[in-house]
Every structure is written in structure tokens, then in C-alpha cells.
Motif scaffolding. Structure first.
Motif: not given
Length: 152
Positions: A147-152
Motif C-alpha cells: 500500500l501507498i498512502a498520502e498523509v497530512e
């Protein structure tokens, strides 16, 4: 609704990060992107062994992919501290241990994709995706997902 409220309503408790089984780390963050190493399907704490099209059917594979998605969220939480910081699930890559004639890898992977949309909502949970059929996965597992996620 917060991510944790949604998980609670689904009666889901996130697992702790599993120790790597080889020479890698469970996650790496660079900038606002978090890359999670592949997680294999587990059932009752052990590798969920099987091959789609031989010993497992599509629905069972879909359940395995959902179980992996839950494990991935446990790792993502360890990486960023708070799942409410997730801006978007960016990419899912799924490897499905399957016989050469099995062609429903995309349906198996829906188990994870649908779970992410359910937990994060249709915008944050929607993601790019690849689903591959492979001859084997470590420890004989039926599915592996990264998985690849974008975070704040």
C-alpha cells in the motif's frame, strides 16, 4: 465520522505491526507518502495458505484480501500515529497466488479496495491499483498486498 469510529462500528481492532520476515522494514515515509511493505494474508495468526483456482475460491480470496487490509491499517497507524491523518489511499498492489487459468485476481483484490472505501470514504479510500496472478507467495500465502498512502 473518524476512522476509529468507523473501525469500531465494524467491530475491528487493529493488530500491532508484524516483525519483518526478511531483510526489509514494514514501512518507509518520504515526504507525505507512506509506503507499506507487502503483507501476506493470515488466518488465525498464521499464513493463510492456498492457491486461487486450486484450493481456494474467489470469495475466500476476497476475505483474505480484506484481512490483509486490516493488517495494513495496523501498520499504517504505527507509521503515522493517527489514521485520521490519511489524506488518501494512493495505490494498492495485490499479488494473488493463483493457477494459470484463474482470472479473477481483480475480484479477490476488491476485498481490500472495498474495505478502504468503507473505512476512509469514497474519496479518501479510492485508489489506483494493480492485481497480479503469481505462481507463489512467501510461506504459501494466498494473497499479498502492499500500500501507498498520502498523509497530512
Amino acid at each position: 465520522m473518524s476512522v476509529y469510529d468507523k473501525l469500531s462500528s465494524l467491530d475491528i481492532t487493529l493488530p500491532p505491526v508484524s516483525a519483518p520476515a526478511a531483510a526489509y522494514v514494514p514501512y518507509v515515509q518520504t515526504g507525505k507518502l507512506v509506503f507499506l511493505s507487502g503483507h501476506i494474508a493470515k488466518k488465525d495468526g498464521k499464513p493463510w495458505v492456498g492457491q486461487l483456482g486450486a484450493t481456494l475460491g474467489t470469495e475466500e480470496g476476497k476475505q483474505a484480501a480484506r484481512a490483509i487490509a486490516i493488517d495494513l491499517l495496523g501498520t499504517l497507524q504505527a507509521a503515522i500515529g493517527d489514521l485520521n491523518k490519511v489524506k488518501r489511499i494512493v495505490k494498492v498492489m495485490s499479488l494473488v497466488n493463483s493457477v494459470g487459468t484463474f482470472t479473477e485476481q481483480h475480484l479477490v483484490t476488491n476485498g481490500a479496495s472495498e474495505f478502504f472505501a468503507e473505512v476512509f470514504g469514497p474519496e479518501k479510500g479510492a485508489h489506483a491499483r494493480s492485481a497480479f496472478g503469481v505462481a507463489q507467495i512467501p510461506m504459501g500465502a494466498c494473497v499479498e498486498i502492499e500500500l501507498i498512502a498520502e498523509v497530512e
